[in-house]
Write a protein that holds these residues in place. Structure first.
Motif, short mmCIF file in Angstrom:
data_model
loop_
_atom_site.label_atom_id
_atom_site.label_comp_id
_atom_site.label_asym_id
_atom_site.label_seq_id
_atom_site.Cartn_x
_atom_site.Cartn_y
_atom_site.Cartn_z
N TRP A 224 6.36 -3.68 12.05
CA TRP A 224 5.76 -4.47 10.96
C TRP A 224 5.27 -3.58 9.82
N LEU A 225 4.84 -2.37 10.15
CA LEU A 225 4.22 -1.50 9.15
C LEU A 225 5.18 -0.47 8.57
N SER A 226 6.40 -0.42 9.07
CA SER A 226 7.37 0.56 8.58
C SER A 226 7.68 0.32 7.11
N ILE A 227 7.54 1.37 6.31
CA ILE A 227 7.72 1.26 4.86
C ILE A 227 9.15 1.62 4.50
N PRO A 228 9.84 0.76 3.75
CA PRO A 228 11.23 1.06 3.38
C PRO A 228 11.31 2.26 2.45
N SER A 229 12.40 2.98 2.53
CA SER A 229 12.61 4.12 1.65
C SER A 229 13.10 3.61 0.30
N THR A 230 12.21 3.58 -0.67
CA THR A 230 12.55 3.06 -1.98
C THR A 230 12.10 4.03 -3.06
N PRO A 231 12.74 3.99 -4.24
CA PRO A 231 12.26 4.81 -5.36
C PRO A 231 10.82 4.42 -5.71
N GLY A 232 10.01 5.41 -6.00
CA GLY A 232 8.61 5.14 -6.33
C GLY A 232 7.80 4.71 -5.14
N LEU A 233 8.14 5.24 -3.96
CA LEU A 233 7.48 4.83 -2.72
C LEU A 233 5.97 4.94 -2.80
N MET A 234 5.46 6.06 -3.34
CA MET A 234 4.01 6.25 -3.40
C MET A 234 3.34 5.23 -4.30
N ASP A 235 4.03 4.80 -5.35
CA ASP A 235 3.45 3.78 -6.22
C ASP A 235 3.22 2.48 -5.45
N TYR A 236 4.19 2.11 -4.62
CA TYR A 236 4.04 0.90 -3.82
C TYR A 236 2.89 1.04 -2.82
N LYS A 237 2.81 2.20 -2.17
CA LYS A 237 1.74 2.43 -1.21
C LYS A 237 0.37 2.43 -1.88
N ASP A 238 0.28 3.08 -3.04
CA ASP A 238 -1.00 3.16 -3.73
C ASP A 238 -1.45 1.79 -4.24
N LEU A 239 -0.51 1.00 -4.76
CA LEU A 239 -0.87 -0.33 -5.24
C LEU A 239 -1.36 -1.20 -4.09
N LEU A 240 -0.68 -1.13 -2.95
CA LEU A 240 -1.10 -1.91 -1.78
C LEU A 240 -2.48 -1.47 -1.32
N GLY A 241 -2.73 -0.14 -1.32
CA GLY A 241 -4.04 0.36 -0.92
C GLY A 241 -5.14 -0.12 -1.85
N TRP A 242 -4.85 -0.19 -3.15
CA TRP A 242 -5.83 -0.67 -4.12
C TRP A 242 -6.11 -2.16 -3.93
N LEU A 243 -5.06 -2.94 -3.72
CA LEU A 243 -5.26 -4.37 -3.50
C LEU A 243 -6.09 -4.63 -2.26
#
Length: 290
Positions: A224-243
């Protein structure tokens, strides 16, 4: 050169702006905005710069003075709220925060106190007008339209930069800050229960479809928590962490584990978890927060 957050992972998320305005009003009193988490602080600064540029507000509003100068910070919040409707939840939280600040400020011949009073009155009236306008409409109908819109974003892949559970969390935040959340707060208890029950079912179905399994089949939490390998991966992680920075590892263990990927998963996160279990817990945790 980093991609723009609002053109990348945030391009379809409407909850970014109301949450950001509430954060501006809270300032350093937001307990999760601790300087000890450098990646989150860097993300907030970058998001601030983008929103300031997009709303064409003066560059000085981006300086560190925002955290030190409450008057400047509140003025910025007022300007931001004038550029777009922050929504009922945001207006309610802003009003509550301003009311607390009014009680704490010294009164005699204090220009800041007068400005605070005027701003509190302004946001209080906006919140009251917003609530009156919302209750004149069909709250459940508006909630249904909003839910369809959000789940369509999920269906067509607009949330695919996040883990499967992350996609569910993003959808729930979108719903909480918008018309669906308005209905859950302002409609009758029976209507609110119906909406949340339907939401649990839809979220579970989308989660199960994402991994091609039955909604009751349990999977190891990594799936469930596996993050897909996508361009800008850290941006997605950081936005989710902020939300999800409002989450607490003990009180919201599922949402904490989904959003705070820089931390170990919470003890309350089931190691084996079905789509139904995950969706039910996330809906409960998110909507208990507003």
């Amino acid at each position: 050169m980093k991609n723009r957050l609002l053109d990348g992972p945030g391009r379809v998320l409407e909850c970014i702006y109301p949450k950001f305005i509430v954060d501006v009003v809270q300032g350093n009193d937001n307990p999760r905005q601790a300087p000890g988490v450098p990646q989150q602080q860097a993300f907030r600064e970058r998001l601030t710069q983008e929103i300031m540029a997009q709303t064409q507000l003066r560059p000085w509003a981006m300086s560190g003075m925002l955290n030190e100068n409450a008057v400047l910070r509140l003025g910025l919040a007022e300007k931001l709220a004038s550029t777009r409707d922050p929504g009922h939840l945001a207006l309610t939280r802003i009003t509550q925060r301003l009311s607390a600040m009014q009680q704490a400020v010294s009164r005699p011949a204090n220009p800041a106190a007068r400005q605070l009073d005027e701003l509190a009155e302004h946001f209080s009236q906006r919140a009251a007008w917003k609530e009156k306008a919302l209750t004149r409409r069909g709250l459940a109908v508006q909630a249904g339209h909003h839910s369809e819109q959000v789940f369509n974003h999920w269906r067509v892949g607009n949330y695919s930069g996040w883990s499967m559970a992350g996609r569910c969390y993003v959808a729930l935040e979108e719903l909480r800050w918008g018309a669906f959340g308005d209905a859950c707060r302002l409609a009758s208890a029976d209507v609110a229960k119906m909406l949340k029950d339907n939401l649990r079912v839809m979220a579970a179905e989308f989660l199960a479809q994402g991994i091609d399994a039955a909604i009751t089949t349990r999977h190891y939490y990594h799936q469930w928590l596996s993050i897909p390998s996508t361009p800008g991966l850290m941006d997605y992680k950081d936005l989710l962490g902020w939300l999800g920075e409002w989450c607490d590892a003990e009180r919201q263990p599922i949402c904490w584990s989904v959003t705070q990927s820089w931390q170990p998963v919470a003890l309350g996160m089931p190691r084996l978890c079905s789509a139904v279990r995950l969706a039910t817990a996330m809906v409960d945790e998110v909507f208990e927060n507003g």
